[in-house]
Design an enzyme around this catalytic site. Structure first.
Site: not given
Length: 193
Positions: A124-125
């Site tokens: 994700m990030c």
């Protein structure tokens, strides 16, 4: 597509520490191998500081009720920031650490061209921030043992559970052959911007 694992790299000028917040790296809700990723991140931060490299921590502002909701214990940055050295915390509301944070300007103002990224969550990030860094022509080094995520639960009719280590490796693979992946955080060297 080939994605070689580098043994050594030329030094990087900055370290981005992605979402190393208490909710994700401590307690019952921590990612698997949180102790490992914390240990490797502490090592990276220590060596980056010693070399005079820029250290920036990203902090996710979760939605109300989320484990990383601003102001909650889980939202807090888990590792200390040395503001006297010019270290910064940039808050974000989306996966990409560049979106509406000033990260790009901060790196440009410091003269950074090469950076390492560590933290959570890999798919994700960490992935989103690394992808944007590559799109902005930064050289990106991703130490394999310094990012982590959660297991993906089984989904009936779709797949069995996917272990966190596999999710992290797939996130690396998704970045293509432009990213430099090193097996160990200790193989990342730092220099001043």
């Amino acid at each position: 597509m080939e994605q070689p694992i580098a043994r050594t790299t030329k030094p990087v000028q900055a370290l981005l520490v992605v979402d190393m917040q208490s909710a994700f790296v401590s307690g019952d809700g921590a990612v698997p191998d949180a102790a490992r990723v914390l240990d490797r991140t502490i090592d990276l931060i220590t060596r980056a500081r010693a070399a005079g490299a820029l250290v920036i921590q990203l902090q996710n502002d979760g939605e109300p009720g989320a484990v990383d909701e601003p102001g909650t214990p889980g939202w807090q940055i888990h590792l200390p920031v040395d503001a006297d050295r010019g270290e910064a915390i940039l808050r974000k509301t989306v996966d990409d650490g560049f979106e509406e944070t000033g990260l790009g300007e901060l790196l440009a103002d410091a003269g950074v061209h090469d950076l390492a990224i560590c933290g959570v969550q890999s798919e994700m990030c960490v992935l989103s921030t690394a992808r944007t860094a590559l799109e902005r022509d930064f050289r990106v080094v991703l130490p394999h043992d310094a990012h982590a995520t959660y297991d993906i639960p089984a989904a009936e009719g779709i797949s069995d559970a996917v272990p966190a280590a596999m999710v992290s490796r797939v996130a690396e693979w998704a970045l293509g052959d432009e990213v430099e992946i090193v097996a160990r955080a200790r193989d990342v060297d730092f220099t001043k911007p």
